[in-house]
Design an enzyme around this catalytic site. Sequence first.
Site, PDB file in Angstrom:
ATOM      1  N   LYS A 179      30.749  25.797  67.575  1.00  0.00           N
ATOM      2  CA  LYS A 179      31.777  24.810  67.757  1.00  0.00           C
ATOM      3  C   LYS A 179      31.471  23.274  66.849  1.00  0.00           C
ATOM      4  O   LYS A 179      32.308  22.993  66.288  1.00  0.00           O
ATOM      5  CB  LYS A 179      32.027  23.990  68.997  1.00  0.00           C
ATOM      6  N   GLU A 235      36.425  26.196  78.255  1.00  0.00           N
ATOM      7  CA  GLU A 235      36.130  24.634  78.594  1.00  0.00           C
ATOM      8  C   GLU A 235      37.300  24.073  77.541  1.00  0.00           C
ATOM      9  O   GLU A 235      37.195  24.333  76.363  1.00  0.00           O
ATOM     10  CB  GLU A 235      34.755  23.991  78.325  1.00  0.00           C
ATOM     11  N   ARG A 289      27.483  37.688  72.711  1.00  0.00           N
ATOM     12  CA  ARG A 289      28.672  37.281  72.082  1.00  0.00           C
ATOM     13  C   ARG A 289      28.796  37.812  70.435  1.00  0.00           C
ATOM     14  O   ARG A 289      27.893  38.502  70.000  1.00  0.00           O
ATOM     15  CB  ARG A 289      28.326  35.767  71.961  1.00  0.00           C
TER      16      ARG A 289
END
Length: 583
Positions: free
Chosen positions: A272, A36, A262
């Site tokens: 983030k 994204e 992950r």
Amino acid sequence: MTEPENRPTNFLRTIIDADIAAGKHGGKVVTRFPPEPNGYLHIGHAKSICLNFGLARDYRGRCHLRFDDTNPVKEDVEYIDSIKEDIRWLGFNWGEHLYHAADYFGQLYDWAEKLIAAGKAYVCDLNADEIRHTRGTFTEPGRDSPFRGRSVEQNLDLFRRMRAGEFDDGAKTLRAKIDMASPNVNMRDPVMYRIRKTSHHRSGDAWCIYPSYDWAHGQSDAIEGITHSICTLEFEDHRPLYEWFLEQLALPHRPTQYEFARLGLNYTVMSKRMLIELVKDGHVRGWDDPRMLTIAGLRRRGVTPEAIRAFCDKVGVARANSTVDMGMLEACVRDVLDPKVRRVMVVHDPLRVVIENVAESAVEETLAPFFPDDPPRMGARNVPFSCIIYIEREDFMEEPPKKFFRLAPGREVRLRWSYVMKCVGVVKDEKTGAIVELRATIDPETRGANPKDGRKIGGAIHWVSAAHAVPVEVRLYDRLFTVPNPAGAKDGTDFKAYLNPASLVTLSGALGESSLKAAVAGERYQFERKGFYFVDPIDAKPGAPVFNRIVSLRDSWAKAAQDAQQPTSGGRRERRGSSNAPR
RNA sequence: UGGGGCGUCGCCAAAUGGUAAGGCCGUGGACUCUGGAUCCACCAUCUGGGGGUUCGAAUCCCUCCGCCCCAGCCA
């Protein structure tokens, strides 16, 4: 042929091998990396990039770069460019396969009408709060929306009017009609479209309704002919929904979603939100601060793409949550850099040494190879020697402990590429008692030769001629946090409380050998006995190099010294990762 | 708590019923004008615990324990 050697296998390769053997998708492998565009890429993304592009490369398929840009309020073109740059820098190439979910908005819209027509989706007037309250909980089923029973005609009309901009943001949504009592909350009539009267970085003002991730992703995969849609574990619960949409639409191509764990690393944060906070609050100097594990930060630090790729390969791919030791990354960096980087001498914390048996006017030059392990490979440079030199302050001890084999009063060391030197005096500041200078003599027989009498010299130290030294700025980087899991404090302590105050130590008094005058931005060196360094591409000026320490050398002396200092008190000593601490 | 996952050496991670790879870290040694690199050796009688099936189980079954994810009109 499909399985390269040296690359560890993993469950995805096992699946792909089986798929190929079964002739699934005609033996094709098509993956995608779907960021994204709402932030910078970090090393966690690198794992996904290496995985997806690596699979495509090894199975002779292809990997698409697809921007998952379905939410205009969070996304921005500025990120598109940085993401592309980072992927290219990492060494991967999507060729002509660059896509945007936004480019599928038209197709997605048509399919949504198709679902409505099939009675599989409906327009709901509930607001966000109401949807939440009627969704139920983990233990109680949800309640049907009062709008769930609208007719197909009504839904179609309302949906078209949503698209036409007749309703305000949040006033209506399009929802999939699945099962409000599903034990999987994702299946409780998930939202497919929301109204956002915001222009989109790519589609501009063409749309005021935007598809949700769940509605857009699987269909995008189908459009592009993705065979193996690989995402992280938290999307596992979405897989039934991913499949539900595909099934309703009955499209000719049917991708499959697979999930992997992950990447987690200790002594850092990866979310983030936290990364943004560090930048915004000025705890680091920006997204490309060399302490950040963003791709931009790693690049600025001097880490190479090869090292990052090697790291991702070594870390492996599995379904178990894990936290990799930062030492593993450091080891990969050393591994990659060691055979390809020139060696040079830089004194970080200079201590002046006056050599009494060398004439003041004398200057001797020695040709020293840049790569001693294979001298012809990288050539040589001149290393000038004169009667005043600087050595590393920590290479001298007045009262050396047992295994210290560097300089001490009355003792000898080898000056790298030069003479064996003996300390014959220590000059101290009268007031503070601090050592300000050493007096020494050299053994004139020992330049490029061992002592004739056969005496063994224990250590070799780096040094720099005072008259020829070039002042350099050295930035010593260390891990950003002092604890292994800064984000995981049990008592809720903010992660920033664990910031390492010494994560950046700037040395302004460091002195480099004269060859460093020619250092060029972007070059990497090994400062012997110290570490690997990178000429900062932004702050270095011609003639005034700034060096970022990429990673320190392994240092068994530092370890021994520390162990000696803090002996194992009653067992249970903390195991140390490799040390990258400033010394 | 309902659902979905996961537990193999300090940290990653293979092994898919045939008797526990590899890497990082660590330890000991060799070599060394970088206490680097390199080399050699060592480093899980055992796979979260307990039962069971089997000639044989990390792999199959039962059970218990622990950890992670999900109740955005984020992705």
